[in-house]
Scaffold this motif. Structure first.
Motif, PDB file in Angstrom:
ATOM      1  N   ILE A   1       8.220  57.826  21.258  1.00  0.00           N
ATOM      2  CA  ILE A   1       8.569  59.230  21.045  1.00  0.00           C
ATOM      3  C   ILE A   1       8.352  59.586  19.572  1.00  0.00           C
ATOM      4  O   ILE A   1       7.871  60.669  19.248  1.00  0.00           O
ATOM      5  CB  ILE A   1      10.014  59.525  21.503  1.00  0.00           C
ATOM      6  CG1 ILE A   1      10.187  59.222  22.996  1.00  0.00           C
ATOM      7  CG2 ILE A   1      10.398  60.971  21.190  1.00  0.00           C
ATOM      8  CD1 ILE A   1       9.270  59.982  23.930  1.00  0.00           C
ATOM      9  N   TYR A   2       8.682  58.667  18.685  1.00  0.00           N
ATOM     10  CA  TYR A   2       8.413  58.878  17.263  1.00  0.00           C
ATOM     11  C   TYR A   2       6.909  59.043  17.041  1.00  0.00           C
ATOM     12  O   TYR A   2       6.457  59.943  16.330  1.00  0.00           O
ATOM     13  CB  TYR A   2       8.960  57.700  16.457  1.00  0.00           C
ATOM     14  CG  TYR A   2       8.747  57.847  14.978  1.00  0.00           C
ATOM     15  CD1 TYR A   2       9.499  58.762  14.234  1.00  0.00           C
ATOM     16  CD2 TYR A   2       7.794  57.097  14.318  1.00  0.00           C
ATOM     17  CE1 TYR A   2       9.289  58.912  12.873  1.00  0.00           C
ATOM     18  CE2 TYR A   2       7.579  57.239  12.970  1.00  0.00           C
ATOM     19  CZ  TYR A   2       8.331  58.149  12.248  1.00  0.00           C
ATOM     20  OH  TYR A   2       8.119  58.292  10.910  1.00  0.00           O
TER      21      TYR A   2
ATOM     22  N   VAL B   1       8.043  67.864  26.872  1.00  0.00           N
ATOM     23  CA  VAL B   1       7.929  67.093  25.631  1.00  0.00           C
ATOM     24  C   VAL B   1       9.090  67.431  24.693  1.00  0.00           C
ATOM     25  O   VAL B   1       9.644  66.550  24.038  1.00  0.00           O
ATOM     26  CB  VAL B   1       6.563  67.320  24.950  1.00  0.00           C
ATOM     27  CG1 VAL B   1       6.524  66.698  23.570  1.00  0.00           C
ATOM     28  CG2 VAL B   1       5.442  66.745  25.815  1.00  0.00           C
ATOM     29  N   GLN B   2       9.479  68.686  24.655  1.00  0.00           N
ATOM     30  CA  GLN B   2      10.608  69.072  23.805  1.00  0.00           C
ATOM     31  C   GLN B   2      11.887  68.357  24.233  1.00  0.00           C
ATOM     32  O   GLN B   2      12.645  67.872  23.400  1.00  0.00           O
ATOM     33  CB  GLN B   2      10.820  70.579  23.845  1.00  0.00           C
ATOM     34  CG  GLN B   2      11.963  71.022  22.953  1.00  0.00           C
ATOM     35  CD  GLN B   2      12.162  72.523  22.971  1.00  0.00           C
ATOM     36  OE1 GLN B   2      11.699  73.214  23.865  1.00  0.00           O
ATOM     37  NE2 GLN B   2      12.835  73.022  21.964  1.00  0.00           N
ATOM     38  N   ARG B   3      12.120  68.242  25.542  1.00  0.00           N
ATOM     39  CA  ARG B   3      13.318  67.539  26.024  1.00  0.00           C
ATOM     40  C   ARG B   3      13.269  66.064  25.662  1.00  0.00           C
ATOM     41  O   ARG B   3      14.290  65.472  25.314  1.00  0.00           O
ATOM     42  CB  ARG B   3      13.474  67.732  27.537  1.00  0.00           C
ATOM     43  CG  ARG B   3      13.936  69.127  27.902  1.00  0.00           C
ATOM     44  CD  ARG B   3      14.436  69.230  29.342  1.00  0.00           C
ATOM     45  NE  ARG B   3      13.713  68.421  30.302  1.00  0.00           N
ATOM     46  CZ  ARG B   3      12.702  68.861  31.057  1.00  0.00           C
ATOM     47  NH1 ARG B   3      12.289  70.100  30.968  1.00  0.00           N
ATOM     48  NH2 ARG B   3      12.121  68.055  31.919  1.00  0.00           N
TER      49      ARG B   3
ATOM     50  N   SER C   1      15.981  64.112  27.923  1.00  0.00           N
ATOM     51  CA  SER C   1      15.467  63.354  29.062  1.00  0.00           C
ATOM     52  C   SER C   1      14.534  62.271  28.541  1.00  0.00           C
ATOM     53  O   SER C   1      14.122  62.290  27.378  1.00  0.00           O
ATOM     54  CB  SER C   1      14.738  64.269  30.056  1.00  0.00           C
ATOM     55  OG  SER C   1      13.566  64.781  29.488  1.00  0.00           O
ATOM     56  N   THR C   2      14.212  61.351  29.412  1.00  0.00           N
ATOM     57  CA  THR C   2      13.314  60.244  29.087  1.00  0.00           C
ATOM     58  C   THR C   2      12.073  60.363  29.971  1.00  0.00           C
ATOM     59  O   THR C   2      12.212  60.547  31.183  1.00  0.00           O
ATOM     60  CB  THR C   2      14.006  58.894  29.351  1.00  0.00           C
ATOM     61  OG1 THR C   2      15.202  58.848  28.575  1.00  0.00           O
ATOM     62  CG2 THR C   2      13.118  57.728  28.985  1.00  0.00           C
ATOM     63  N   PRO C   3      10.885  60.257  29.402  1.00  0.00           N
ATOM     64  CA  PRO C   3       9.681  60.414  30.219  1.00  0.00           C
ATOM     65  C   PRO C   3       9.441  59.225  31.134  1.00  0.00           C
ATOM     66  O   PRO C   3       9.772  58.093  30.786  1.00  0.00           O
ATOM     67  CB  PRO C   3       8.561  60.516  29.183  1.00  0.00           C
ATOM     68  CG  PRO C   3       9.074  59.770  28.005  1.00  0.00           C
ATOM     69  CD  PRO C   3      10.563  60.015  27.994  1.00  0.00           C
ATOM     70  N   SER C   4       8.864  59.515  32.289  1.00  0.00           N
ATOM     71  CA  SER C   4       8.367  58.424  33.122  1.00  0.00           C
ATOM     72  C   SER C   4       7.101  57.892  32.452  1.00  0.00           C
ATOM     73  O   SER C   4       6.501  58.574  31.599  1.00  0.00           O
ATOM     74  CB  SER C   4       8.036  58.925  34.529  1.00  0.00           C
ATOM     75  OG  SER C   4       6.909  59.795  34.480  1.00  0.00           O
TER      76      SER C   4
ATOM     77  N   ALA D   1       4.221  57.546  33.843  1.00  0.00           N
ATOM     78  CA  ALA D   1       3.110  58.405  34.270  1.00  0.00           C
ATOM     79  C   ALA D   1       3.065  59.696  33.453  1.00  0.00           C
ATOM     80  O   ALA D   1       1.987  60.131  33.027  1.00  0.00           O
ATOM     81  CB  ALA D   1       3.231  58.720  35.749  1.00  0.00           C
ATOM     82  N   ASN D   2       4.213  60.306  33.207  1.00  0.00           N
ATOM     83  CA  ASN D   2       4.233  61.547  32.432  1.00  0.00           C
ATOM     84  C   ASN D   2       3.870  61.306  30.971  1.00  0.00           C
ATOM     85  O   ASN D   2       3.140  62.085  30.368  1.00  0.00           O
ATOM     86  CB  ASN D   2       5.588  62.230  32.540  1.00  0.00           C
ATOM     87  CG  ASN D   2       5.814  62.847  33.894  1.00  0.00           C
ATOM     88  OD1 ASN D   2       4.903  62.960  34.710  1.00  0.00           O
ATOM     89  ND2 ASN D   2       7.041  63.240  34.158  1.00  0.00           N
ATOM     90  N   PHE D   3       4.375  60.219  30.399  1.00  0.00           N
ATOM     91  CA  PHE D   3       4.025  59.915  29.016  1.00  0.00           C
ATOM     92  C   PHE D   3       2.536  59.612  28.903  1.00  0.00           C
ATOM     93  O   PHE D   3       1.874  60.049  27.957  1.00  0.00           O
ATOM     94  CB  PHE D   3       4.855  58.742  28.488  1.00  0.00           C
ATOM     95  CG  PHE D   3       4.724  58.571  27.011  1.00  0.00           C
ATOM     96  CD1 PHE D   3       5.419  59.391  26.136  1.00  0.00           C
ATOM     97  CD2 PHE D   3       3.879  57.615  26.478  1.00  0.00           C
ATOM     98  CE1 PHE D   3       5.271  59.263  24.755  1.00  0.00           C
ATOM     99  CE2 PHE D   3       3.737  57.474  25.117  1.00  0.00           C
ATOM    100  CZ  PHE D   3       4.429  58.295  24.253  1.00  0.00           C
ATOM    101  N   ASP D   4       1.988  58.906  29.883  1.00  0.00           N
ATOM    102  CA  ASP D   4       0.562  58.607  29.898  1.00  0.00           C
ATOM    103  C   ASP D   4      -0.254  59.897  29.984  1.00  0.00           C
ATOM    104  O   ASP D   4      -1.269  60.041  29.301  1.00  0.00           O
ATOM    105  CB  ASP D   4       0.238  57.679  31.064  1.00  0.00           C
ATOM    106  CG  ASP D   4      -1.156  57.093  30.985  1.00  0.00           C
ATOM    107  OD1 ASP D   4      -1.636  56.801  29.881  1.00  0.00           O
ATOM    108  OD2 ASP D   4      -1.774  56.917  32.061  1.00  0.00           O
ATOM    109  N   ALA D   5       0.188  60.851  30.790  1.00  0.00           N
ATOM    110  CA  ALA D   5      -0.518  62.132  30.912  1.00  0.00           C
ATOM    111  C   ALA D   5      -0.550  62.857  29.571  1.00  0.00           C
ATOM    112  O   ALA D   5      -1.586  63.411  29.179  1.00  0.00           O
ATOM    113  CB  ALA D   5       0.142  62.998  31.982  1.00  0.00           C
ATOM    114  N   VAL D   6       0.554  62.845  28.855  1.00  0.00           N
ATOM    115  CA  VAL D   6       0.608  63.498  27.543  1.00  0.00           C
ATOM    116  C   VAL D   6      -0.293  62.771  26.551  1.00  0.00           C
ATOM    117  O   VAL D   6      -1.047  63.392  25.796  1.00  0.00           O
ATOM    118  CB  VAL D   6       2.066  63.587  27.030  1.00  0.00           C
ATOM    119  CG1 VAL D   6       2.116  63.977  25.561  1.00  0.00           C
ATOM    120  CG2 VAL D   6       2.855  64.576  27.877  1.00  0.00           C
TER     121      VAL D   6
END
Length: 78
Positions: free
Chosen positions: A14-15, A42-44, A50-53, A55-60
């Motif tokens: 996240i950093y 991303v703001q959350r 919240s914590t990304p899954s 898959a979602n972090f990979d998409a970003v």
């Protein structure tokens, strides 16, 4: 774009994301939507709501021009 540093205790990914958004001059909202997520995802993550899954972090990361990889640690050099 004025992005405050991630809160202490955030995961290093996240950093990294916080720094990369600033370096690319991208908005959290724009990257979220381009990755197919809700506009505040991303703001959350950044604010600790919240914590990304994976898959979602990979998409970003893909939107930002990166991919996730798995690398074995403590490997002997070849």
């Amino acid at each position: 774009m004025n992005i405050k540093p991630a809160y202490p205790g955030h995961h290093p990914l996240i950093y990294w994301l916080d720094k990369e958004l600033a370096a690319q001059k991208r908005s959290m909202r724009g990257v979220s939507v381009e990755a197919g997520l809700c506009d505040s995802a991303v703001q959350r993550w950044r604010l600790g709501g919240s914590t990304p899954s994976i898959a979602n972090f990979d998409a970003v990361r893909n939107v930002l021009g990166y991919r996730l990889t798995v690398e074995k640690i403590n490997q002997e050099p070849t």
